[in-house]
Write a protein that holds these residues in place. Structure first.
Motif, PDB file in Angstrom:
ATOM      1  N   GLY A  80       0.840  12.576  -5.704  1.00  0.00           N
ATOM      2  CA  GLY A  80      -0.530  12.382  -6.166  1.00  0.00           C
ATOM      3  C   GLY A  80      -0.676  11.036  -6.837  1.00  0.00           C
TER       4      GLY A  80
ATOM      5  N   LYS B 291       4.865   4.878 -12.853  1.00  0.00           N
ATOM      6  CA  LYS B 291       5.226   6.281 -13.106  1.00  0.00           C
ATOM      7  C   LYS B 291       6.661   6.384 -13.642  1.00  0.00           C
TER       8      LYS B 291
ATOM      9  N   GLY C 295       0.785  -1.231   0.000  1.00  0.00           N
ATOM     10  CA  GLY C 295       0.000   0.000   0.000  1.00  0.00           C
ATOM     11  C   GLY C 295       0.815   1.278   0.000  1.00  0.00           C
TER      12      GLY C 295
ATOM     13  N   ASP D  78       5.342  -9.379  -7.652  1.00  0.00           N
ATOM     14  CA  ASP D  78       4.363  -9.493  -6.566  1.00  0.00           C
ATOM     15  C   ASP D  78       3.366 -10.571  -6.985  1.00  0.00           C
TER      16      ASP D  78
HETATM   17  N1  LIG Z   1      -2.090  10.639  -2.891  1.00  0.00           N
HETATM   18  C1  LIG Z   1      -1.192   9.777  -3.369  1.00  0.00           C
HETATM   19  N2  LIG Z   1      -1.541   8.475  -3.557  1.00  0.00           N
HETATM   20  C2  LIG Z   1      -0.607   7.629  -4.036  1.00  0.00           C
HETATM   21  C3  LIG Z   1       0.710   8.053  -4.331  1.00  0.00           C
HETATM   22  N3  LIG Z   1       1.393   6.956  -4.772  1.00  0.00           N
HETATM   23  C4  LIG Z   1       0.530   5.910  -4.750  1.00  0.00           C
HETATM   24  N4  LIG Z   1      -0.675   6.314  -4.307  1.00  0.00           N
HETATM   25  C5  LIG Z   1      -1.865   5.509  -4.113  1.00  0.00           C
HETATM   26  O1  LIG Z   1      -1.638   4.552  -3.086  1.00  0.00           O
HETATM   27  C6  LIG Z   1      -2.419   3.390  -3.303  1.00  0.00           C
HETATM   28  C7  LIG Z   1      -1.538   2.152  -3.210  1.00  0.00           C
HETATM   29  O2  LIG Z   1      -0.641   2.173  -4.295  1.00  0.00           O
HETATM   30  P1  LIG Z   1      -0.021   0.828  -4.893  1.00  0.00           P
HETATM   31  O3  LIG Z   1       0.923   1.252  -5.981  1.00  0.00           O
HETATM   32  O4  LIG Z   1      -1.056  -0.173  -5.231  1.00  0.00           O
HETATM   33  O5  LIG Z   1       0.776   0.312  -3.629  1.00  0.00           O
HETATM   34  P2  LIG Z   1       1.650  -1.017  -3.495  1.00  0.00           P
HETATM   35  O6  LIG Z   1       2.776  -0.678  -2.598  1.00  0.00           O
HETATM   36  O7  LIG Z   1       2.036  -1.555  -4.811  1.00  0.00           O
HETATM   37  O8  LIG Z   1       0.625  -1.981  -2.766  1.00  0.00           O
HETATM   38  P3  LIG Z   1       0.623  -3.601  -2.718  1.00  0.00           P
HETATM   39  O9  LIG Z   1       0.494  -4.078  -4.128  1.00  0.00           O
HETATM   40  O10 LIG Z   1      -0.565  -3.923  -1.875  1.00  0.00           O
HETATM   41  O11 LIG Z   1       1.892  -4.029  -2.082  1.00  0.00           O
HETATM   42  C8  LIG Z   1      -3.062   3.574  -4.666  1.00  0.00           C
HETATM   43  O12 LIG Z   1      -4.376   4.023  -4.491  1.00  0.00           O
HETATM   44  C9  LIG Z   1      -2.228   4.672  -5.315  1.00  0.00           C
HETATM   45  O13 LIG Z   1      -2.943   5.419  -6.265  1.00  0.00           O
HETATM   46  C10 LIG Z   1       1.051   9.430  -4.114  1.00  0.00           C
HETATM   47  O14 LIG Z   1       2.174   9.898  -4.312  1.00  0.00           O
HETATM   48  N5  LIG Z   1       0.057  10.245  -3.633  1.00  0.00           N
END
Ligand SMILES: Nc1nc2c(ncn2[C@@H]2O[C@H](COP(=O)(O)OP(=O)(O)OP(=O)(O)O)[C@@H](O)[C@H]2O)c(=O)[nH]1
Length: 437
Positions: free
Chosen positions: A414, A254, A245, A272
């Motif tokens: 964002g 990105k 998360g 993953d």
């Molecule tokens: N506001 C904001 N949200 C972000 C940012 N980067 C990621 N998110 C949000 O954070 C949430 C989790 O992002 P993921 O890329 O799925 O996270 P992850 O680490 O890959 O999660 P897992 O696959 O569960 O391990 C998503 O809703 C993204 O859009 C950021 O810089 N700002």
């Protein structure tokens, strides 16, 4: 006999007359095309009809082009046994801009797709990233909006008439409240006290300058914050780690987007395997930006997928391989073992050039604890601090760098595809302080 001849002649005349009448009736009936009813204009062929545009860009018209990689045998634990290579539907190389190094020049130009797959009408649209200059201005503004409460708070304290003990306690509390961390706060307050000991903070402009100098010293200007995404003769390998998360997959997407925009070819490795949706999410990013995604079966061996991603990168002559890893396993030890194994297995084909730890800035000091755990498992080369748009506690940059001894290289501001910026110490501190009054 004559009567018989007369009857035959009459019969011939009657039959011939009837045949002519039927023939003319058939010619007068309009001809009907099979399958077409009614007699309106033909929408399928009318020039400028919408249906032609829909064929080119409609979401349902292009079947996703994906190819299954030939099975292979990896170095251990069945590496390479079951990874799929999803080809990008189209590899766009839109603008050329040095976005990752923080250069603010460059503009978007739309270029031909580098490796078009399938006929044009089957190509879904490839995103065009925002030009570098406008993007960075927008992101600096967003950073400033979320962060300048810290700077304003400190400035109002330091610009007061008297710098007494109570004021210094408030300065300390403000820094701690912004997640700067205890050690850095102590240092900062000591440095500020020393500078104001004789003359006080001076004018607001002088107070601002003093604060800027000291914050910049804490953030650090001498660390190398470049992201190693290109090396000679092989793809650069970037491993992205962090708890679930925090934004790992989004960050991979990105970064891939920025690299492709810069004209580089990218392979994404969906290591993953814990969550199928994570691989889907990464593949969607890949398809949007024009990068291949190598993925495996749900629950499969992540090291195997990572190995195959690097091999696909090597054989396809890619510039960069970005490997997304799981952030959630049954146990912390299991997760760390897995990361160690991924790094070891990938290392059989060449070095891992970057190990990026993704931390969620909104989790505050928890991010520091996570950072500590990850450093025990893998040698980190940089930090990506995400969600800085969602917290006023930008001081976490200082705390994390102190804890890890590795630089923050990128910041997430964002959820949008262009909301990733290089970390620039000066711009960051200026954002903390806000505009001069
Ligand atoms: N506001 C904001 N949200 C972000 C940012 N980067 C990621 N998110 C949000 O954070 C949430 C989790 O992002 P993921 O890329 O799925 O996270 P992850 O680490 O890959 O999660 P897992 O696959 O569960 O391990 C998503 O809703 C993204 O859009 C950021 O810089 N700002």
């Amino acid at each position: 006999m004559e009567l018989l001849i007369l009857i035959v002649v009459l019969a011939v005349v009657v039959v011939a007359t009837a045949g002519l009448a039927v023939g003319s009736a058939v010619r007068r009936r309009p001809r009907r095309r099979p399958g077409v009813t009614g007699s309106g204009p033909d929408l399928l062929t009318r020039p400028g009809a919408d249906s032609a545009d829909l064929t080119l860009t409609g979401p349902d018209t292009g079947a996703p082009t994906s190819a299954t990689a030939p099975p292979d045998s990896g170095p251990e634990a069945g590496a390479g046994a079951d990874a799929d290579v999803a080809q990008p539907a189209a590899a766009g190389s839109p603008p050329s801009a040095d976005l990752l190094s923080g250069a603010s020049g460059g503009g978007a130009t739309t270029a031909e797709p580098a490796t078009p797959v399938g006929p044009p009408q089957q190509r879904p649209p490839t995103d065009v990233p925002e030009p570098a200059a406008g993007r960075l201005v927008r992101l600096r503004l967003r950073l400033s909006r979320s962060q300048n409460a810290l700077g304003r708070g400190l400035l109002s304290l330091l610009s007061g008439d008297r710098l007494d003990e109570e004021t210094w306690e408030d300065v300390e509390a403000t820094l701690l409240g912004a997640d700067v961390g205890v050690a850095a706060t102590t240092e900062l307050v000591a440095a500020l006290r020393e500078r104001t000991r004789v003359l006080g903070a001076g004018t607001p402009a002088q107070a601002r300058q003093m604060l800027r100098d000291e914050l910049l010293a804490q953030v650090g200007t001498s660390m190398d914050r470049t992201l190693l995404t290109a090396v000679p003769d092989r793809p650069a390998v970037v491993l992205v780690v962090g708890v679930n998360g925090t934004g790992k997959t989004t960050t991979c997407g990105k970064i891939a987007r920025l690299l492709v925009a810069d004209g580089r070819s990218v392979v994404l490795g969906a290591a993953d395997t814990f969550r199928a949706a994570a691989a889907d999410q990464l593949q969607t990013w890949g398809e949007r930006v024009g990068a291949r995604t190598v993925r495996g079966a749900e629950g499969g061996d992540p090291a195997s997928v990572a190995f195959d991603a690097v091999r696909t990168g090597i054989t396809s002559g890619a510039d960069t391989v970005l490997i997304d890893t799981a952030g959630r396993l049954h146990t912390k030890a299991g997760l760390m073992d897995e990361l160690t194994k991924i790094k070891r297995v990938v290392g059989k084909q060449g070095p891992v050039d970057e190990v990026l730890l993704v931390l969620d800035a909104t989790t505050g000091q928890n991010a520091v604890v996570q950072a500590r755990v990850f450093t025990e498992a893998v040698d980190l080369t940089g930090v990506v601090l995400t969600k800085l748009d969602g917290t006023a506690k930008g001081g976490i940059v200082i705390a994390v760098q102190r804890e890890l001894g590795v630089p923050v290289k990128l910041i997430g501001l964002g959820e949008g595809p262009d909301d990733l910026a290089p970390f620039e110490p000066e711009a960051f501190v200026d954002a903390l302080l806000g505009d001069p009054a």
